[in-house]
Every structure is written in C-alpha cells, then in structure tokens.
Design a protein around this motif. Structure first.
Motif, PDB file in Angstrom:
ATOM      1  N   GLN A  64     -20.670   8.068 -28.416  1.00 50.03           N
ATOM      2  CA  GLN A  64     -20.925   8.931 -27.273  1.00 50.03           C
ATOM      3  C   GLN A  64     -20.541  10.322 -27.743  1.00 50.03           C
ATOM      4  N   THR A  65     -21.479  11.261 -27.670  1.00 47.30           N
ATOM      5  CA  THR A  65     -21.244  12.596 -28.212  1.00 47.30           C
ATOM      6  C   THR A  65     -21.085  13.656 -27.140  1.00 47.30           C
ATOM      7  N   ASP A  66     -21.073  13.251 -25.891  1.00 48.35           N
ATOM      8  CA  ASP A  66     -20.927  14.191 -24.791  1.00 48.35           C
ATOM      9  C   ASP A  66     -20.290  13.435 -23.623  1.00 48.35           C
ATOM     10  N   PRO A  67     -19.182  13.950 -23.075  1.00 48.55           N
ATOM     11  CA  PRO A  67     -18.550  13.232 -21.963  1.00 48.55           C
ATOM     12  C   PRO A  67     -19.457  13.112 -20.736  1.00 48.55           C
ATOM     13  N   ALA A  68     -20.456  13.975 -20.640  1.00 53.54           N
ATOM     14  CA  ALA A  68     -21.385  13.905 -19.501  1.00 53.54           C
ATOM     15  C   ALA A  68     -22.250  12.645 -19.565  1.00 53.54           C
ATOM     16  N   ARG A  69     -22.276  11.980 -20.708  1.00 49.30           N
ATOM     17  CA  ARG A  69     -23.064  10.748 -20.846  1.00 49.30           C
ATOM     18  C   ARG A  69     -22.338   9.510 -20.316  1.00 49.30           C
ATOM     19  N   LEU A  70     -21.078   9.662 -19.974  1.00 50.78           N
ATOM     20  CA  LEU A  70     -20.318   8.529 -19.443  1.00 50.78           C
ATOM     21  C   LEU A  70     -20.892   8.098 -18.098  1.00 50.78           C
ATOM     22  N   ARG A  71     -21.225   6.832 -18.016  1.00 49.10           N
ATOM     23  CA  ARG A  71     -21.699   6.240 -16.758  1.00 49.10           C
ATOM     24  C   ARG A  71     -20.610   5.277 -16.268  1.00 49.10           C
ATOM     25  N   PRO A  72     -19.836   5.701 -15.265  1.00 45.30           N
ATOM     26  CA  PRO A  72     -18.735   4.861 -14.792  1.00 45.30           C
ATOM     27  C   PRO A  72     -19.222   3.517 -14.248  1.00 45.30           C
ATOM     28  N   ALA A  73     -18.397   2.530 -14.439  1.00 45.47           N
ATOM     29  CA  ALA A  73     -18.683   1.186 -13.925  1.00 45.47           C
ATOM     30  C   ALA A  73     -18.293   1.109 -12.461  1.00 45.47           C
ATOM     31  N   ALA A  74     -18.850   0.121 -11.799  1.00 45.54           N
ATOM     32  CA  ALA A  74     -18.417  -0.184 -10.428  1.00 45.54           C
ATOM     33  C   ALA A  74     -16.968  -0.639 -10.474  1.00 45.54           C
ATOM     34  N   PRO A  75     -16.238  -0.442  -9.382  1.00 45.47           N
ATOM     35  CA  PRO A  75     -14.838  -0.888  -9.390  1.00 45.47           C
ATOM     36  C   PRO A  75     -14.743  -2.405  -9.536  1.00 45.47           C
ATOM     37  N   PRO A  76     -13.634  -2.870 -10.102  1.00 40.40           N
ATOM     38  CA  PRO A  76     -13.450  -4.318 -10.240  1.00 40.40           C
ATOM     39  C   PRO A  76     -13.270  -4.985  -8.878  1.00 40.40           C
ATOM     40  N   THR A  77     -13.407  -6.291  -8.856  1.00 37.54           N
ATOM     41  CA  THR A  77     -13.288  -7.032  -7.596  1.00 37.54           C
ATOM     42  C   THR A  77     -11.854  -7.003  -7.062  1.00 37.54           C
ATOM     43  N   ASP A  78     -10.860  -6.871  -7.930  1.00 42.74           N
ATOM     44  CA  ASP A  78      -9.457  -6.757  -7.534  1.00 42.74           C
ATOM     45  C   ASP A  78      -8.909  -5.451  -8.090  1.00 42.74           C
ATOM     46  N   PRO A  79      -7.930  -4.824  -7.412  1.00 42.70           N
ATOM     47  CA  PRO A  79      -7.357  -3.580  -7.923  1.00 42.70           C
ATOM     48  C   PRO A  79      -6.688  -3.795  -9.287  1.00 42.70           C
ATOM     49  N   VAL A  80      -7.045  -2.957 -10.230  1.00 43.95           N
ATOM     50  CA  VAL A  80      -6.514  -3.049 -11.597  1.00 43.95           C
ATOM     51  C   VAL A  80      -5.804  -1.740 -11.922  1.00 43.95           C
ATOM     52  N   ASP A  81      -4.601  -1.841 -12.454  1.00 45.14           N
ATOM     53  CA  ASP A  81      -3.861  -0.676 -12.927  1.00 45.14           C
ATOM     54  C   ASP A  81      -4.104  -0.527 -14.423  1.00 45.14           C
ATOM     55  N   ILE A  82      -4.313   0.707 -14.867  1.00 38.21           N
ATOM     56  CA  ILE A  82      -4.468   0.976 -16.299  1.00 38.21           C
ATOM     57  C   ILE A  82      -3.393   1.981 -16.670  1.00 38.21           C
ATOM     58  N   THR A  83      -2.489   1.550 -17.552  1.00 37.07           N
ATOM     59  CA  THR A  83      -1.308   2.325 -17.893  1.00 37.07           C
ATOM     60  C   THR A  83      -1.194   2.475 -19.401  1.00 37.07           C
ATOM     61  N   ARG A  84      -0.817   3.661 -19.817  1.00 37.76           N
ATOM     62  CA  ARG A  84      -0.581   3.878 -21.249  1.00 37.76           C
ATOM     63  C   ARG A  84       0.773   3.302 -21.638  1.00 37.76           C
ATOM     64  N   ALA A  85       0.780   2.529 -22.707  1.00 36.18           N
ATOM     65  CA  ALA A  85       2.030   2.050 -23.293  1.00 36.18           C
ATOM     66  C   ALA A  85       2.571   3.193 -24.146  1.00 36.18           C
ATOM     67  N   GLU A  86       3.469   3.964 -23.599  1.00 38.26           N
ATOM     68  CA  GLU A  86       3.919   5.192 -24.259  1.00 38.26           C
ATOM     69  C   GLU A  86       4.938   4.951 -25.367  1.00 38.26           C
ATOM     70  N   LEU A  87       5.588   3.819 -25.354  1.00 33.35           N
ATOM     71  CA  LEU A  87       6.556   3.503 -26.401  1.00 33.35           C
ATOM     72  C   LEU A  87       5.898   2.612 -27.445  1.00 33.35           C
ATOM     73  N   VAL A  88       6.152   2.902 -28.700  1.00 36.84           N
ATOM     74  CA  VAL A  88       5.616   2.090 -29.783  1.00 36.84           C
ATOM     75  C   VAL A  88       6.247   0.699 -29.714  1.00 36.84           C
ATOM     76  N   SER A  89       5.395  -0.327 -29.612  1.00 39.94           N
ATOM     77  CA  SER A  89       5.888  -1.692 -29.517  1.00 39.94           C
ATOM     78  C   SER A  89       4.982  -2.618 -30.317  1.00 39.94           C
ATOM     79  N   PRO A  90       5.323  -2.881 -31.581  1.00 35.11           N
ATOM     80  CA  PRO A  90       4.515  -3.806 -32.372  1.00 35.11           C
ATOM     81  C   PRO A  90       4.330  -5.156 -31.689  1.00 35.11           C
ATOM     82  N   GLU A  91       5.377  -5.628 -30.990  1.00 33.12           N
ATOM     83  CA  GLU A  91       5.277  -6.924 -30.327  1.00 33.12           C
ATOM     84  C   GLU A  91       4.200  -6.918 -29.241  1.00 33.12           C
TER      85      GLU A  91
END
Length: 190
Positions: free
Chosen positions: A12-39
């Motif tokens: 994808q070479t332009d952010p304007a090309r992003l076509r968002p998906a419909a929301p999931p059937t259940d609420p989903v949280d998306i969180t960055r794992a900010e601490l390095v954790s190999p496990e």
C-alpha cells in the motif's frame, strides 16, 4: 515431497487507499505491547502460526527474540476480546520509510468474527503513523506484506480488501512437512 507454494507480495503506497473493515461482531481491544517481551511474542507466533507452517522463528533463543523486538520501529499490537488475546500484528519499520507487516493473524478459534479485517485496518493505520512513535524513522511511504498459499484461506483476500495491491507473485517448490507444528509440541488440539 515438494509442493508448489505461491507467495504474494502486497503493498500500500498511500494511506488514502486504506479501506476499513466493518466492525467485528464483538468489541475488540487493540493494544500495543510497549514492553519488550520475548515470551509474549513467541506465544503469539506459535499460537497464531502453528497451523500455518510458521517455523522460521521456532528455533530462536530468548536473546534473539529480545534483540529483534528491541529494535526501533518494531511494534507488536495485540487484539483482545474480553481480556483474552485473539490475534496480533508485528510491524517492522525500516529506515527507508517502509513498514513491513512482519506477522499478522488470529488464533484459530477466533476466525470468522470479522476480527481479522478490523485488526488489519488498525495495523495499517498504525503502520502509516509509525514515525510519530519512532522519530528516528522517516515518514512511512510504503507498507508491505507477503502471504502465501500455506497461510490462512482468508489472508490474501483480507489484505486486498483493505486496499493492498499485489506487486509480485512467486511460485516455487517447497519441502513442506506433512503436518503443521501446531501451537506447541503435543498440544493435541481438536
């Protein structure tokens, strides 16, 4: 016995090309794992990729995981449903303004709930804004990924539905094992 594997490289070479998906059937949280954790990353890698022949990192040591994850521009985003991890994406920002979706997927029991499209939408948004979190990296000019015929059956379609375009296709024989490694040795998952 060698099998032909098709690998599709998408971008994808332009952010304007992003076509968002419909929301999931259940609420989903998306969180960055900010601490390095190999496990954590090894768990996600095997839990998601165990059914799709993800084997490249199985032999990595703890220090190899740490060194990979501790690089500027590498981020892990975890999708959770009611506190349970259901999938993840690993972004790898490069000095040339490129961001690779290094790994992406869902745990098998959470497919078919529109979580994958939602997570990929979030992944692409985060990839396009990576330099805001990593000032040492230039602004993103391209986001890319590769997927293959051994990956989940909805993978290619999901990438294309979010506005990524195939720029290269490679077909080559591969000596693939008869069975996937699964999430862990002896899991005996039904």
């Amino acid at each position: 016995m060698p099998v032909d594997i098709t690998t599709w490289h998408l971008e994808q070479t332009d952010p304007a090309r992003l076509r968002p998906a419909a929301p999931p059937t259940d609420p989903v949280d998306i969180t960055r794992a900010e601490l390095v954790s190999p496990e954590l990353n090894r768990y996600l890698y095997t839990a998601v990729g165990g059914d799709w022949f993800w084997t490249d990192r199985l032999a990595w040591t703890w220090p190899q995981w740490r060194d990979w994850l501790d690089r500027p521009g590498v981020e892990t985003w975890v999708a959770s449903l009611r506190g349970t991890p259901v999938g993840y994406v690993e972004l790898d920002g490069h000095a040339g303004g490129e961001v690779e979706i290094a790994y992406f997927g869902l745990l098998p029991q959470f497919t078919g709930r529109r979580i994958g499209g939602h997570l990929l939408t979030a992944a692409l948004e985060r990839a396009w804004s990576l330099a805001e979190r990593w000032p040492s990296l230039p602004a993103t000019r391209r986001v890319w990924v590769h997927t293959c015929s051994l990956d989940g059956p909805a993978a290619l379609q999901n990438y294309q539905a979010r506005g990524m375009a195939v720029y290269n296709t490679v077909v080559e024989p591969s000596a693939t094992p008869a069975a996937t490694p699964g999430p862990w040795p002896g899991a005996a998952r039904p």
